[in-house]
Design a protein around this motif. Structure first.
Motif, mmCIF file in Angstrom:
data_model
loop_
_atom_site.group_PDB
_atom_site.id
_atom_site.type_symbol
_atom_site.label_atom_id
_atom_site.label_comp_id
_atom_site.label_asym_id
_atom_site.label_seq_id
_atom_site.Cartn_x
_atom_site.Cartn_y
_atom_site.Cartn_z
ATOM 1 N N HIS A 203 -9.913 -23.760 108.933
ATOM 2 C CA HIS A 203 -9.573 -24.687 107.767
ATOM 3 C C HIS A 203 -8.292 -24.985 107.583
ATOM 4 C CE1 HIS A 203 -13.909 -25.151 106.454
ATOM 5 N NE2 HIS A 203 -14.105 -23.681 106.762
ATOM 6 N N GLY A 204 -7.324 -24.508 108.140
ATOM 7 C CA GLY A 204 -5.805 -24.735 107.928
ATOM 8 C C GLY A 204 -5.244 -23.816 107.064
ATOM 9 N N ALA A 205 -5.844 -22.729 106.717
ATOM 10 C CA ALA A 205 -5.252 -21.710 105.731
ATOM 11 C C ALA A 205 -4.373 -20.839 106.526
ATOM 12 C CB ALA A 205 -6.246 -20.940 104.983
ATOM 13 N N ASN A 206 -3.157 -20.408 106.200
ATOM 14 C CA ASN A 206 -2.345 -19.747 107.096
ATOM 15 C C ASN A 206 -1.945 -18.427 106.152
ATOM 16 O OD1 ASN A 206 -0.706 -20.611 105.110
ATOM 17 N ND2 ASN A 206 1.169 -21.429 106.358
ATOM 18 N N LEU A 207 -1.877 -17.234 106.855
ATOM 19 C CA LEU A 207 -1.685 -16.016 106.418
ATOM 20 C C LEU A 207 0.006 -15.367 106.572
ATOM 21 C CD1 LEU A 207 -2.395 -13.135 105.292
ATOM 22 C CD2 LEU A 207 -3.381 -12.546 107.316
ATOM 23 N N ARG A 208 0.416 -15.252 105.434
ATOM 24 C CA ARG A 208 1.742 -14.661 105.690
ATOM 25 C C ARG A 208 1.539 -13.190 105.325
ATOM 26 N NH1 ARG A 208 6.698 -15.978 101.682
ATOM 27 N NH2 ARG A 208 8.386 -14.706 102.345
ATOM 28 N N THR A 209 2.027 -12.069 106.000
ATOM 29 C CA THR A 209 1.896 -10.736 105.896
ATOM 30 C C THR A 209 3.264 -10.367 105.657
ATOM 31 O OG1 THR A 209 2.191 -10.119 108.069
ATOM 32 C CG2 THR A 209 0.234 -10.517 107.251
ATOM 33 N N GLY A 210 3.387 -9.021 105.079
ATOM 34 C CA GLY A 210 4.713 -8.469 104.492
ATOM 35 C C GLY A 210 5.557 -9.016 103.717
ATOM 36 N N SER A 211 4.782 -9.794 102.748
ATOM 37 C CA SER A 211 5.412 -10.705 101.568
ATOM 38 C C SER A 211 4.913 -10.199 100.310
ATOM 39 C CB SER A 211 5.209 -12.324 101.920
ATOM 40 O OG SER A 211 3.711 -12.258 101.854
ATOM 41 N N ARG A 212 5.629 -8.997 99.724
ATOM 42 C CA ARG A 212 5.238 -8.676 98.551
ATOM 43 C C ARG A 212 5.905 -9.415 97.247
ATOM 44 N NH1 ARG A 212 7.135 -4.218 94.806
ATOM 45 N NH2 ARG A 212 5.385 -3.648 93.630
ATOM 46 N N LEU A 213 5.038 -9.859 96.420
ATOM 47 C CA LEU A 213 5.363 -10.653 95.147
ATOM 48 C C LEU A 213 6.127 -9.894 94.317
ATOM 49 C CD1 LEU A 213 5.308 -13.370 93.828
ATOM 50 C CD2 LEU A 213 3.040 -12.962 92.909
ATOM 51 N N ARG A 214 7.220 -10.221 93.977
ATOM 52 C CA ARG A 214 8.225 -9.374 92.944
ATOM 53 C C ARG A 214 8.076 -9.856 91.599
ATOM 54 N NH1 ARG A 214 13.728 -7.558 96.196
ATOM 55 N NH2 ARG A 214 12.702 -6.551 97.829
ATOM 56 N N GLU A 215 8.063 -11.212 91.375
ATOM 57 C CA GLU A 215 7.877 -11.736 90.166
ATOM 58 C C GLU A 215 7.040 -13.139 90.121
ATOM 59 O OE1 GLU A 215 10.966 -13.010 86.426
ATOM 60 O OE2 GLU A 215 11.696 -12.278 88.316
ATOM 61 N N VAL A 216 6.209 -13.183 88.926
ATOM 62 C CA VAL A 216 5.601 -14.517 88.802
ATOM 63 C C VAL A 216 6.170 -15.340 87.666
ATOM 64 C CG1 VAL A 216 3.739 -15.676 87.637
ATOM 65 C CG2 VAL A 216 3.384 -13.725 89.250
ATOM 66 N N LEU A 217 7.028 -16.356 87.798
ATOM 67 C CA LEU A 217 7.846 -17.086 86.876
ATOM 68 C C LEU A 217 7.172 -17.774 86.152
ATOM 69 C CD1 LEU A 217 10.816 -17.854 89.422
ATOM 70 C CD2 LEU A 217 10.584 -15.797 88.011
ATOM 71 N N GLN A 218 7.381 -18.223 84.919
ATOM 72 C CA GLN A 218 6.482 -18.620 83.956
ATOM 73 C C GLN A 218 7.236 -19.716 82.904
ATOM 74 O OE1 GLN A 218 3.494 -16.296 82.028
ATOM 75 N NE2 GLN A 218 3.806 -14.649 83.312
ATOM 76 N N ALA A 219 6.629 -20.600 82.404
ATOM 77 C CA ALA A 219 7.335 -21.408 81.398
ATOM 78 C C ALA A 219 5.931 -22.389 80.761
ATOM 79 C CB ALA A 219 8.332 -22.317 81.904
ATOM 80 N N GLY A 220 5.778 -22.328 79.473
ATOM 81 C CA GLY A 220 5.187 -23.319 78.929
ATOM 82 C C GLY A 220 3.535 -22.744 79.303
ATOM 83 N N GLY A 221 3.268 -21.622 79.522
ATOM 84 C CA GLY A 221 1.971 -20.996 79.781
ATOM 85 C C GLY A 221 1.399 -21.411 81.413
ATOM 86 N N ARG A 222 2.491 -21.659 82.066
ATOM 87 C CA ARG A 222 2.117 -21.828 83.508
ATOM 88 C C ARG A 222 3.058 -21.267 84.579
ATOM 89 N NH1 ARG A 222 -0.808 -26.477 84.324
ATOM 90 N NH2 ARG A 222 -0.269 -26.718 86.237
ATOM 91 N N VAL A 223 2.525 -21.098 85.761
ATOM 92 C CA VAL A 223 3.243 -20.534 86.716
ATOM 93 C C VAL A 223 4.239 -21.519 87.263
ATOM 94 C CG1 VAL A 223 3.306 -19.386 88.982
ATOM 95 C CG2 VAL A 223 1.715 -18.863 87.200
ATOM 96 N N THR A 224 5.574 -21.224 87.340
ATOM 97 C CA THR A 224 6.509 -22.239 87.752
ATOM 98 C C THR A 224 7.133 -21.819 89.105
ATOM 99 O OG1 THR A 224 8.192 -21.233 86.575
ATOM 100 C CG2 THR A 224 6.962 -23.237 85.413
ATOM 101 N N GLY A 225 7.102 -20.393 89.587
ATOM 102 C CA GLY A 225 7.476 -19.912 90.649
ATOM 103 C C GLY A 225 7.119 -18.813 91.086
ATOM 104 N N LEU A 226 6.940 -18.291 92.257
ATOM 105 C CA LEU A 226 6.676 -17.061 92.935
ATOM 106 C C LEU A 226 7.708 -16.369 93.492
ATOM 107 C CD1 LEU A 226 3.190 -18.039 94.280
ATOM 108 C CD2 LEU A 226 3.719 -16.931 92.082
#
Length: 419
Positions: A203-226
């Motif tokens: 279906h075109g989904a790709n998997l990226r391993t070894g990528s730990r999320l360090r922070e969820v950036l937020q503004a105005g009640g929304r995610v703006t960056g990972l």
């Protein structure tokens, strides 16, 4: 437009599949080298632990069908679960469904009219209590049936396990076929994780391993960056995020999130098979044990996997100590039920796999279930977020599908508030 699914455990895979089937572009991010989460295959091809499904697990079975893996899950004991009581020497095949208890030979020990009424009372509303308290008047039934089911489904000792949550499990076992026990014929890698990844790739989904999320950036009640190691991925207004992580990771990324703080361990010991030449055409077997350290024994041609749930007292054993204690129990059960192959007195090569935070402790007064969509463009998935059931493969799949539905709703109604 991209939905970023953080975590390629079963909940994340289920969320990703629901999203791509709905026509969404999905990017899958996993911190570890492989997918599967707590239902993963190890580098040598064995499973991290014994994972079983029941016929009542409709969401998990539907997921297997969608990824073309349903035929890989087999019923090893269609005639009833072989159970050996190591203390009394009693051996019988037990029907897991009450519909099979009309046959006295397949009825669990301690099943009396009063015991059946005690089981039925779990379905009634009222204040929660521990499983041990609920069955204090039925000690034989507690030991022979209720405690093994509690430990297997809730991974929590009966002295603290929630009778309300056990009731939710038992209510699902009454229908015809609901109590069929199913296991992966070859293992979680070939019979679950690999076909899921293959389907997502189609279906075109790709998997990226070894990528730990360090922070969820937020503004105005929304995610703006990972923010990942060395790179920040911007989240555009049309993008969305599914956070399919263990509770401690989700709480780290979203401070103030309600999440379980206490967890229960599972110990798994994997033995190589001394001789699989006599395994036969249907070699997969599944046994239950009472009165010892081992609880469930899964026998495949390539090895023997033993599970000890709610393993507070045994998680600290070394590999050698665990093998020395468990192998005599496995050998006794194998010989008693006539399993093919050699079963020498000395343990074959073995190693232990320890999941110290396998599941939340499903006790009384659990923390509040977090909102499915705590931010406008972010939804939570994970077995711990589906409060109607304990943390199992079924609740993982259901949570992933629910997170996908929440994201699809948000994308269709950008102004909708989080829920």
């Amino acid at each position: 437009m991209t939905v970023h699914v953080i975590g390629a455990g079963i909940a994340g895979l289920a969320a990703a599949l629901a999203l791509v089937r709905a026509g969404q572009r999905v990017a899958l991010h996993e911190a570890s080298p492989t997918a599967g989460g707590r239902a993963r295959a190890l580098p040598d091809g064995t499973d991290n632990g014994t994972h079983a499904l029941l016929g009542a697990n409709r969401a998990a079975l539907r997921f297997l069908t969608q990824i073309g893996a349903r035929e890989g899950w087999v019923e090893p004991e269609p005639g009833g679960l072989p159970v050996l009581d190591l203390e009394t020497g009693s051996a019988r095949r037990v029907a897991l469904s009450p519909l099979g208890w009309g046959d006295a030979a397949r009825r669990p020990e301690g099943v009396t009219l009063g015991g059946v009424l005690a089981l039925l009372r779990l379905a009634l509303p009222g204040p929660d209590r521990s499983v041990a308290t609920a069955f204090a008047g039925h000690p034989r039934l507690l030991r022979a049936l209720v405690e093994p089911l509690t430990v297997a489904a809730l991974n929590t000792p009966v002295q603290e396990a929630s009778a309300r949550l056990l009731g939710a499990v038992l209510r699902r076992l009454g229908g015809r076929g609901a109590a069929r026990l199913l296991v992966a014929r070859q293992g979680l890698g070939p019979d679950l994780v690999a076909p899921a990844l293959a389907t997502l790739a189609c279906h075109g989904a790709n998997l990226r391993t070894g990528s730990r999320l360090r922070e969820v950036l937020q503004a105005g009640g929304r995610v703006t960056g990972l923010e990942f190691a060395g790179a920040t991925l911007p989240i555009r207004p049309a993008d969305a995020v599914v956070l399919a992580l263990p509770p401690w990771e989700a709480a780290r990324l979203l401070p103030g999130l309600s999440a379980p703080q206490r967890h229960a361990p599972i110990l798994n010991v994997h033995f190589s098979r001394p001789d699989c030449s006599a395994a036969g055409d249907n070699p997969v077997r599944f046994l239950g044990l009472l009165g010892g350290l081992a609880q469930w024994v899964l026998v495949r041609p390539g090895g023997i996997s033993v599970t000890v749930s709610a393993a507070d007292d045994s998680i600290g054993l070394t590999d050698a100590e665990a093998a020395a204690r468990i192998w005599p129990e496995v050998r006794q059960a194998a010989l008693r039920f006539g399993l093919p192959g050699e079963w020498p007195a000395a343990p074959p090569p073995a190693r232990a796999v320890r999941e110290r935070r396998a599941t939340p402790r499903h006790g009384l007064n659990p923390p509040a279930v977090p909102p499915r969509r705590p931010l406008a463009n972010l939804a939570l998935a994970g077995d711990w977020t589906f409060g109607e059931l304990p943390a199992t493969l079924e609740s993982a799949v259901r949570s992933g599908e629910a997170a996908a539905a929440a994201i699809l709703y948000a994308l269709a109604r950008p102004s909708a508030v989080p829920a």
